[in-house]
Scaffold this motif. Structure first.
Motif, PDB file in Angstrom:
ATOM      1  N   ILE A 117     -24.083  45.584 -85.486  1.00  0.00           N
ATOM      2  CA  ILE A 117     -24.425  44.254 -85.171  1.00  0.00           C
ATOM      3  C   ILE A 117     -24.374  43.257 -86.142  1.00  0.00           C
ATOM      4  N   ARG A 118     -23.713  42.354 -86.228  1.00  0.00           N
ATOM      5  CA  ARG A 118     -24.023  41.256 -87.341  1.00  0.00           C
ATOM      6  C   ARG A 118     -24.671  39.971 -86.903  1.00  0.00           C
ATOM      7  N   PHE A 119     -25.320  39.389 -87.469  1.00  0.00           N
ATOM      8  CA  PHE A 119     -25.944  38.248 -87.225  1.00  0.00           C
ATOM      9  C   PHE A 119     -25.616  36.943 -88.156  1.00  0.00           C
ATOM     10  N   ASP A 120     -24.755  35.941 -87.366  1.00  0.00           N
ATOM     11  CA  ASP A 120     -24.469  34.722 -88.011  1.00  0.00           C
ATOM     12  C   ASP A 120     -25.322  33.499 -87.719  1.00  0.00           C
ATOM     13  N   ASP A 121     -25.885  32.979 -88.780  1.00  0.00           N
ATOM     14  CA  ASP A 121     -26.755  31.666 -88.651  1.00  0.00           C
ATOM     15  C   ASP A 121     -25.581  30.511 -88.426  1.00  0.00           C
ATOM     16  N   LEU A 122     -25.656  29.647 -87.356  1.00  0.00           N
ATOM     17  CA  LEU A 122     -24.766  28.659 -86.989  1.00  0.00           C
ATOM     18  C   LEU A 122     -24.845  27.569 -88.109  1.00  0.00           C
ATOM     19  N   ASN A 123     -25.768  27.611 -88.873  1.00  0.00           N
ATOM     20  CA  ASN A 123     -26.021  26.653 -90.042  1.00  0.00           C
ATOM     21  C   ASN A 123     -24.987  26.844 -91.221  1.00  0.00           C
ATOM     22  N   GLY A 124     -24.375  28.163 -91.315  1.00  0.00           N
ATOM     23  CA  GLY A 124     -23.805  28.617 -92.460  1.00  0.00           C
ATOM     24  C   GLY A 124     -22.399  28.622 -92.126  1.00  0.00           C
ATOM     25  N   PRO A 125     -21.688  28.935 -93.061  1.00  0.00           N
ATOM     26  CA  PRO A 125     -20.137  28.973 -93.021  1.00  0.00           C
ATOM     27  C   PRO A 125     -19.556  29.767 -92.064  1.00  0.00           C
ATOM     28  N   GLU A 126     -20.306  30.846 -91.686  1.00  0.00           N
ATOM     29  CA  GLU A 126     -19.678  31.792 -90.340  1.00  0.00           C
ATOM     30  C   GLU A 126     -19.383  31.146 -89.337  1.00  0.00           C
ATOM     31  N   ARG A 127     -20.051  30.012 -88.878  1.00  0.00           N
ATOM     32  CA  ARG A 127     -19.889  29.247 -87.743  1.00  0.00           C
ATOM     33  C   ARG A 127     -18.553  28.953 -87.445  1.00  0.00           C
ATOM     34  N   ALA A 128     -17.688  28.392 -88.594  1.00  0.00           N
ATOM     35  CA  ALA A 128     -16.388  28.066 -88.553  1.00  0.00           C
ATOM     36  C   ALA A 128     -15.435  29.174 -87.941  1.00  0.00           C
ATOM     37  N   GLN A 129     -15.936  30.462 -88.269  1.00  0.00           N
ATOM     38  CA  GLN A 129     -15.123  31.649 -87.614  1.00  0.00           C
ATOM     39  C   GLN A 129     -15.286  31.790 -86.295  1.00  0.00           C
ATOM     40  N   TRP A 130     -16.233  31.025 -85.588  1.00  0.00           N
ATOM     41  CA  TRP A 130     -16.639  31.109 -84.120  1.00  0.00           C
ATOM     42  C   TRP A 130     -15.687  30.117 -83.313  1.00  0.00           C
TER      43      TRP A 130
END
Length: 126
Positions: free
Chosen positions: A36-49
């Motif tokens: 399970i990976r946890f991505d912060d919506l305030n970080g750059p990972e959100r763009a992948q979503w």
């Protein structure tokens, strides 16, 4: 290390409620080496979503097997991935319980937490 088969969770790490709850799930998953990976919506990972910051802040999102789940369904997917919480997923998924829990999350809890988020952001800008 993460892979395409990992469950991914998008959450707001700046929200005290969200970070407390998801932090608990993250610690649990990491201690058991769960995929399970946890991505912060305030970080750059959100763009992948593919979600705007506003949409992402309104509710919990989980990506599993290429399918995006939001709200209560996201919690059910997450809980099913964690042995300690599988009983909770089964209980909340029961007919009647699921509808009541979904309504509570969609119409009370998520909007309340979202409005709190907006107030925190406005205070930070002021």
């Amino acid at each position: 290390m993460t892979s395409d088969t990992d469950t991914r969770v998008l959450y707001n790490a700046e929200c005290p409620v969200c970070s407390f709850e998801i932090g608990h799930y993250r610690d649990y998953a990491e201690a058991r080496d769960l995929p399970i990976r946890f991505d912060d919506l305030n970080g750059p990972e959100r763009a992948q979503w593919g979600l705007s910051e506003d949409a992402a802040a309104r509710r919990l999102y989980v990506l599993k097997d290429g399918t995006l789940h939001g709200g209560l369904d996201a919690f059910l997917v997450l809980w099913r991935q964690m042995p300690r919480y599988r009983w909770l997923a089964r209980a909340v998924a029961l007919p009647g319980v699921r509808q009541a829990a979904s309504a509570l999350y969609d119409y009370v809890l998520a909007p309340l937490i979202y409005r709190w988020h907006l107030r925190r952001k406005a205070r930070a800008r002021a």
